[in-house]
Design an enzyme around this catalytic site. Structure first.
Site, mmCIF file in Angstrom:
data_model
loop_
_atom_site.group_PDB
_atom_site.id
_atom_site.type_symbol
_atom_site.label_atom_id
_atom_site.label_comp_id
_atom_site.label_asym_id
_atom_site.label_seq_id
_atom_site.Cartn_x
_atom_site.Cartn_y
_atom_site.Cartn_z
ATOM 1 N N LYS A 144 -11.513 -6.629 8.996
ATOM 2 C CA LYS A 144 -10.560 -6.101 9.980
ATOM 3 C C LYS A 144 -10.636 -6.876 11.299
ATOM 4 O O LYS A 144 -9.634 -7.054 11.990
ATOM 5 C CB LYS A 144 -10.825 -4.611 10.215
ATOM 6 C CG LYS A 144 -10.542 -3.740 8.988
ATOM 7 C CD LYS A 144 -9.062 -3.751 8.611
ATOM 8 C CE LYS A 144 -8.758 -2.774 7.494
ATOM 9 N NZ LYS A 144 -7.319 -2.739 7.145
ATOM 10 N N TYR B 143 -16.303 -4.747 5.556
ATOM 11 C CA TYR B 143 -15.057 -4.089 5.983
ATOM 12 C C TYR B 143 -14.761 -4.388 7.466
ATOM 13 O O TYR B 143 -13.671 -4.879 7.783
ATOM 14 C CB TYR B 143 -15.122 -2.584 5.699
ATOM 15 C CG TYR B 143 -13.871 -1.826 6.069
ATOM 16 C CD1 TYR B 143 -12.753 -1.851 5.234
ATOM 17 C CD2 TYR B 143 -13.792 -1.091 7.249
ATOM 18 C CE1 TYR B 143 -11.598 -1.155 5.582
ATOM 19 C CE2 TYR B 143 -12.641 -0.398 7.606
ATOM 20 C CZ TYR B 143 -11.552 -0.431 6.764
ATOM 21 O OH TYR B 143 -10.400 0.253 7.109
ATOM 22 N N GLY C 44 -1.673 7.220 1.001
ATOM 23 C CA GLY C 44 -2.115 7.284 2.395
ATOM 24 C C GLY C 44 -1.064 6.866 3.418
ATOM 25 O O GLY C 44 0.067 7.355 3.419
ATOM 26 N N ASP D 79 2.358 -2.207 -4.455
ATOM 27 C CA ASP D 79 1.037 -1.600 -4.652
ATOM 28 C C ASP D 79 0.552 -1.961 -6.056
ATOM 29 O O ASP D 79 1.278 -2.588 -6.833
ATOM 30 C CB ASP D 79 1.106 -0.071 -4.474
ATOM 31 C CG ASP D 79 -0.222 0.510 -3.975
ATOM 32 O OD1 ASP D 79 -1.261 0.269 -4.641
ATOM 33 O OD2 ASP D 79 -0.232 1.174 -2.930
ATOM 34 N N GLY E 60 0.825 -1.210 0.000
ATOM 35 C CA GLY E 60 0.000 0.000 0.000
ATOM 36 C C GLY E 60 0.854 1.253 0.000
ATOM 37 O O GLY E 60 0.432 2.316 0.462
ATOM 38 N N ALA F 189 1.750 3.283 -2.250
ATOM 39 C CA ALA F 189 1.499 4.360 -3.219
ATOM 40 C C ALA F 189 0.563 5.432 -2.679
ATOM 41 O O ALA F 189 0.391 6.478 -3.308
ATOM 42 C CB ALA F 189 0.936 3.776 -4.511
ATOM 43 N N SER G 146 -8.127 -1.753 12.226
ATOM 44 C CA SER G 146 -8.973 -0.563 12.204
ATOM 45 C C SER G 146 -9.859 -0.525 13.437
ATOM 46 O O SER G 146 -10.178 -1.570 14.010
ATOM 47 C CB SER G 146 -9.871 -0.583 10.959
ATOM 48 O OG SER G 146 -10.854 0.432 11.039
ATOM 49 N N ASP H 294 -1.372 -7.148 -7.673
ATOM 50 C CA ASP H 294 -2.744 -7.060 -7.163
ATOM 51 C C ASP H 294 -2.912 -8.077 -6.034
ATOM 52 O O ASP H 294 -2.918 -9.289 -6.261
ATOM 53 C CB ASP H 294 -3.718 -7.352 -8.310
ATOM 54 C CG ASP H 294 -5.164 -7.260 -7.862
ATOM 55 O OD1 ASP H 294 -5.411 -7.076 -6.643
ATOM 56 O OD2 ASP H 294 -6.055 -7.375 -8.723
ATOM 57 N N GLY I 72 -5.024 -1.811 1.679
ATOM 58 C CA GLY I 72 -6.377 -2.148 2.102
ATOM 59 C C GLY I 72 -7.382 -1.377 1.284
ATOM 60 O O GLY I 72 -7.033 -0.476 0.516
HETATM 61 P P1 NAI Z 1 -5.356 4.555 0.699
HETATM 62 O O1 NAI Z 1 -6.492 4.229 -0.188
HETATM 63 O O2 NAI Z 1 -4.816 5.935 0.701
HETATM 64 O O3 NAI Z 1 -4.147 3.545 0.442
HETATM 65 C C1 NAI Z 1 -4.346 2.175 0.307
HETATM 66 C C2 NAI Z 1 -3.355 1.638 -0.701
HETATM 67 O O4 NAI Z 1 -3.590 0.224 -0.831
HETATM 68 C C3 NAI Z 1 -3.524 2.249 -2.102
HETATM 69 O O5 NAI Z 1 -2.295 2.724 -2.599
HETATM 70 C C4 NAI Z 1 -4.070 1.103 -2.919
HETATM 71 O O6 NAI Z 1 -3.660 1.118 -4.282
HETATM 72 C C5 NAI Z 1 -3.504 -0.115 -2.181
HETATM 73 N N1 NAI Z 1 -4.286 -1.285 -2.546
HETATM 74 C C6 NAI Z 1 -5.645 -1.405 -2.500
HETATM 75 N N2 NAI Z 1 -6.017 -2.563 -3.043
HETATM 76 C C7 NAI Z 1 -4.886 -3.204 -3.434
HETATM 77 C C8 NAI Z 1 -4.631 -4.433 -4.090
HETATM 78 N N3 NAI Z 1 -5.633 -5.239 -4.480
HETATM 79 N N4 NAI Z 1 -3.353 -4.778 -4.329
HETATM 80 C C9 NAI Z 1 -2.336 -3.953 -3.983
HETATM 81 N N5 NAI Z 1 -2.519 -2.772 -3.372
HETATM 82 C C10 NAI Z 1 -3.783 -2.399 -3.105
HETATM 83 O O7 NAI Z 1 -5.863 4.151 2.150
HETATM 84 P P2 NAI Z 1 -5.242 4.366 3.608
HETATM 85 O O8 NAI Z 1 -6.207 5.203 4.344
HETATM 86 O O9 NAI Z 1 -3.832 4.736 3.556
HETATM 87 O O10 NAI Z 1 -5.393 2.881 4.161
HETATM 88 C C11 NAI Z 1 -4.289 2.086 4.561
HETATM 89 C C12 NAI Z 1 -4.789 1.051 5.538
HETATM 90 O O11 NAI Z 1 -5.321 1.712 6.680
HETATM 91 C C13 NAI Z 1 -5.915 0.184 5.013
HETATM 92 O O12 NAI Z 1 -5.699 -1.150 5.410
HETATM 93 C C14 NAI Z 1 -7.145 0.747 5.674
HETATM 94 O O13 NAI Z 1 -8.161 -0.213 5.814
HETATM 95 C C15 NAI Z 1 -6.582 1.181 6.997
HETATM 96 N N6 NAI Z 1 -7.377 2.184 7.697
HETATM 97 C C16 NAI Z 1 -7.606 3.416 7.156
HETATM 98 C C17 NAI Z 1 -8.381 4.341 7.834
HETATM 99 C C18 NAI Z 1 -8.674 5.704 7.279
HETATM 100 O O14 NAI Z 1 -9.481 6.423 7.877
HETATM 101 N N7 NAI Z 1 -8.068 6.126 6.182
HETATM 102 C C19 NAI Z 1 -8.963 4.020 9.144
HETATM 103 C C20 NAI Z 1 -8.624 2.709 9.639
HETATM 104 C C21 NAI Z 1 -7.874 1.836 8.929
#
Ligand code: NAI
Length: 256
Positions: free
Chosen positions: A155, A151, A12, A32, A8, A10, A111, A41, A71
């Site tokens: 988690k 979701y 957040g 990613d 992940g 790329a 989460s 993927d 995620g």
């Molecule tokens: P984000 O959407 O900014 O980053 C998630 C990254 O995971 C993206 O770069 C995406 O391309 C990658 N990804 C998604 N599906 C994929 C796949 N099939 N194969 C490879 N890569 C894949 O999201 P964020 O917020 O940085 O989330 C990171 C983690 O934090 C996740 O597990 C999310 O569930 C968790 N989280 C986020 C919260 C929030 O409020 N943003 C709250 C609680 C947990």
């Protein structure tokens, strides 16, 4: 220099973590869908296997830490395949390489949702490692308009899996601390849609109350992950660390 795989990477939280590790001199192998050292993927077995293979190739056999951030939010089947099976496959697939490192570490991103109502059948299928069943149940839930439980289910299953595996001979027994952070609301592209609609935002603020400093920047969660996979963390295992502005303590109350 430590070599650390970050999924992940790329966007957040994963992106913030990769940047801060690099700043401190670590070598990061990002994984990613795109814009990463390893593009794969993680929603399907082939992509996960390729990710493991390519990370190992790049690491040249010496991998010091793995952080699984990749995620998906929302109400689709992908929440289960990526958030549970994608994360656990990467951690297990890279575990043998970690076991050869001097001070190996691993972490995942759970989460606050793991504390919310889940679909027990989906959670069970995940914990049984039965992906076809988990996917079938998830598809049925989506058809019935009950996708919102997926979701939290993914988690919750991840948190339970991690607590059990962390203290097993393969992880704790091999000297590998395995832990997770559980964020509240983090300001990333994932959460951005929640802020587009006033009603959705109110629902979210009730579901995830954050009395300490409100919504978090991704760097905050990255900082906690950085410590979990640092050499300083020699004795924490199987913990789900809530980095959530006090949401978990507010919701669950003082009895632990
Ligand atoms: P984000 O959407 O900014 O980053 C998630 C990254 O995971 C993206 O770069 C995406 O391309 C990658 N990804 C998604 N599906 C994929 C796949 N099939 N194969 C490879 N890569 C894949 O999201 P964020 O917020 O940085 O989330 C990171 C983690 O934090 C996740 O597990 C999310 O569930 C968790 N989280 C986020 C919260 C929030 O409020 N943003 C709250 C609680 C947990």
């Amino acid at each position: 220099t430590r070599t650390i795989a970050v999924t992940g990477s790329a966007s957040g939280i994963g992106r913030a973590l990769a940047a801060s590790l690099r700043e401190r001199g670590d070598e990061v192998i990002g994984v990613d869908l795109q814009d990463a050292e390893v593009c794969a993927d993680l929603s399907a077995p082939e992509g996960r296997a390729r990710a493991v293979r390519e990370v190992l190739d790049r690491a040249g056999g010496a991998l010091d830490a793995v952080v699984a951030c990749a995620g998906l939010s929302g109400v689709a089947v992908g929440t289960v395949t990526v958030n549970f099976f994608g994360v656990t496959a990467i951690l297990e697939g890279l575990r043998p390489a970690l076991a050869r490192a001097e001070r190996p570490r691993a972490a995942a991103v759970a989460s606050i949702s793991a504390t919310q109502p889940a679909d027990p059948e989906v959670v069970r299928a995940c914990l049984d490692g039965d992906e076809p069943r988990a996917v079938a149940l998830a598809e049925r839930a989506v058809e019935r308009g009950q996708g919102r439980l997926l979701y939290p289910s993914s988690k919750s299953a991840l948190a339970r899996w991690l607590r059990a595996r962390a203290v097993s001979p393969e992880w704790a027994g091999c000297g590998i601390p395995l832990n997770a952070v559980a964020p509240g609301v983090v300001l990333t592209p994932m959460s951005a849609p929640l802020f587009e609609d006033e009603t959705m935002r109110e629902v979210m603020d009730r579901a995830v109350p954050m009395p300490l400093n409100g919504y978090a920047e991704p760097e905050v969660v990255a900082g906690a992950l950085r410590w979990l996979v640092s050499p300083d963390n020699s004795h924490m295992a199987g913990q789900i660390v809530f980095v959530d502005g006090g949401a978990e303590a507010t919701l669950r109350g003082p009895d632990v």
